[in-house]
Write a protein that holds these residues in place. Structure first.
Motif, PDB file in Angstrom:
ATOM      1  N   LEU A 139      67.256  -5.368   8.260  1.00 45.86           N
ATOM      2  CA  LEU A 139      67.401  -5.741   9.917  1.00 45.86           C
ATOM      3  C   LEU A 139      68.756  -5.999  10.415  1.00 45.86           C
ATOM      4  CD1 LEU A 139      64.706  -8.849   9.607  1.00 45.86           C
ATOM      5  CD2 LEU A 139      64.117  -6.474  10.504  1.00 45.86           C
ATOM      6  N   LEU A 140      69.793  -6.173   9.529  1.00 51.63           N
ATOM      7  CA  LEU A 140      70.908  -6.301   9.986  1.00 51.63           C
ATOM      8  C   LEU A 140      71.653  -5.110  10.029  1.00 51.63           C
ATOM      9  CD1 LEU A 140      72.235  -9.363   7.901  1.00 51.63           C
ATOM     10  CD2 LEU A 140      72.152  -9.404  10.513  1.00 51.63           C
ATOM     11  N   SER A 171      57.382  -3.195   0.702  1.00 46.71           N
ATOM     12  CA  SER A 171      56.739  -4.263   0.814  1.00 46.71           C
ATOM     13  C   SER A 171      57.061  -5.184   2.227  1.00 46.71           C
ATOM     14  CB  SER A 171      56.825  -5.192  -0.506  1.00 46.71           C
ATOM     15  OG  SER A 171      56.100  -4.713  -1.410  1.00 46.71           O
ATOM     16  N   PHE A 172      58.423  -5.353   2.352  1.00 44.72           N
ATOM     17  CA  PHE A 172      58.951  -5.954   3.585  1.00 44.72           C
ATOM     18  C   PHE A 172      58.697  -4.897   4.610  1.00 44.72           C
ATOM     19  CE2 PHE A 172      62.210  -6.986   6.598  1.00 44.72           C
ATOM     20  CZ  PHE A 172      62.284  -8.316   6.497  1.00 44.72           C
ATOM     21  N   PHE A 211      65.158 -10.570   0.511  1.00 46.58           N
ATOM     22  CA  PHE A 211      66.689 -10.180   0.585  1.00 46.58           C
ATOM     23  C   PHE A 211      66.954  -8.773   0.931  1.00 46.58           C
ATOM     24  CE2 PHE A 211      69.886  -8.539  -2.410  1.00 46.58           C
ATOM     25  CZ  PHE A 211      70.861  -9.360  -2.023  1.00 46.58           C
ATOM     26  N   TRP A 212      66.296  -7.729   0.475  1.00 44.62           N
ATOM     27  CA  TRP A 212      66.651  -6.601   0.874  1.00 44.62           C
ATOM     28  C   TRP A 212      66.377  -6.455   2.467  1.00 44.62           C
ATOM     29  CZ3 TRP A 212      63.489  -2.640   3.321  1.00 44.62           C
ATOM     30  CH2 TRP A 212      63.972  -1.392   3.409  1.00 44.62           C
ATOM     31  N   GLY A 213      65.220  -7.101   2.931  1.00 39.77           N
ATOM     32  CA  GLY A 213      64.747  -6.894   4.231  1.00 39.77           C
ATOM     33  C   GLY A 213      65.706  -7.571   5.417  1.00 39.77           C
ATOM     34  N   GLN A 272      73.283   0.600   0.715  1.00 41.24           N
ATOM     35  CA  GLN A 272      75.005   0.336   0.535  1.00 41.24           C
ATOM     36  C   GLN A 272      75.230  -1.118   0.916  1.00 41.24           C
ATOM     37  OE1 GLN A 272      73.690   2.736   2.316  1.00 41.24           O
ATOM     38  NE2 GLN A 272      74.739   4.782   2.161  1.00 41.24           N
ATOM     39  N   ALA A 273      74.642  -1.742   1.814  1.00 43.39           N
ATOM     40  CA  ALA A 273      75.108  -2.907   2.157  1.00 43.39           C
ATOM     41  C   ALA A 273      74.406  -4.054   1.171  1.00 43.39           C
ATOM     42  CB  ALA A 273      74.306  -3.569   3.663  1.00 43.39           C
TER      43      ALA A 273
END
Length: 204
Positions: free
Chosen positions: A77-78, A41-42, A71-73, A86-87
């Motif tokens: 991006l980071l 979705s993101f 939140f996942w997106g 994992q992050a």
């Protein structure tokens, strides 16, 4: 109290480092059948300008509310695609560690008994069902955390308009993570009702 939180953090990190591979027995500890709908979705929003997990299905745009995909997106991006899952797992573990303290503080505010608060915090710190979801890309861990934050907020603050507004914002965020968390509104109304005479002055 710091020892309880530290112990909970160690337990969660051990699961991330060792336990997840054992528990999931060869399956990915980071993704399951539901993960795709959150992540795509993101991804499709950024890459194709449309929020949906399946561009070929018009109804897929309504399949996931944007709370968890964003939140996942943010992690995507980071940390890029190689490390995003994992992050997310580490962030969820840290949030759940913070939840140990929030459970402790909520129980202490409700009971005024430090022993009951310790017991509540200890039970949550070692609660296996939430721990096994911490590595997974899915809304369970974040939704649980937001629920705990709401009850901590209500338990540790006076009955005021500002508290009610804060609770409403938390419920709104929780709802955007999972629709069924809209039921938290009932808990907030119950909290106002139980506030006895204070509830009248809140809206008077």
């Amino acid at each position: 109290m710091p020892l309880l939180v530290l112990g909970g953090l160690v337990l969660r990190l051990l699961f991330l480092w060792v336990g997840a591979d054992i528990y999931y027995q060869g399956r990915s500890p980071y993704v399951n059948n539901d993960s795709y709908s959150f992540t795509q979705s993101f991804y499709n929003l950024v890459e194709h300008g449309i929020y949906t997990f399946n561009p070929k299905n018009p109804e897929a745009a309504f399949g996931r509310l944007p709370g968890y995909p964003f939140f996942w997106g943010a992690h995507w991006l980071l940390f890029d695609e190689q490390y995003v899952n994992q992050a997310v797992a580490y962030t969820q573990a840290l949030l759940d560690t913070a939840a140990i303290y929030l459970v402790y503080a909520t129980a202490r505010a409700f009971t005024r008994d430090i022993r009951a608060a310790w017991m509540a915090g200890l039970l949550y710190a070692g609660y296996p069902f939430i721990i096994v979801w911490l590595t997974m890309t899915g809304s369970e861990a974040l939704g649980t955390f937001l629920t705990i934050v709401l009850f901590w907020w209500l338990a540790t603050r006076p009955v005021t308009k500002a508290t009610a507004v804060g609770a409403g914002l938390l419920i709104g965020v929780a709802f955007m993570v999972r629709e069924y968390l809209g039921i938290l509104l009932l808990g907030t109304v119950f909290w106002v009702y139980l506030a006895k005479g204070e509830a009248g002055s809140l809206f008077g």
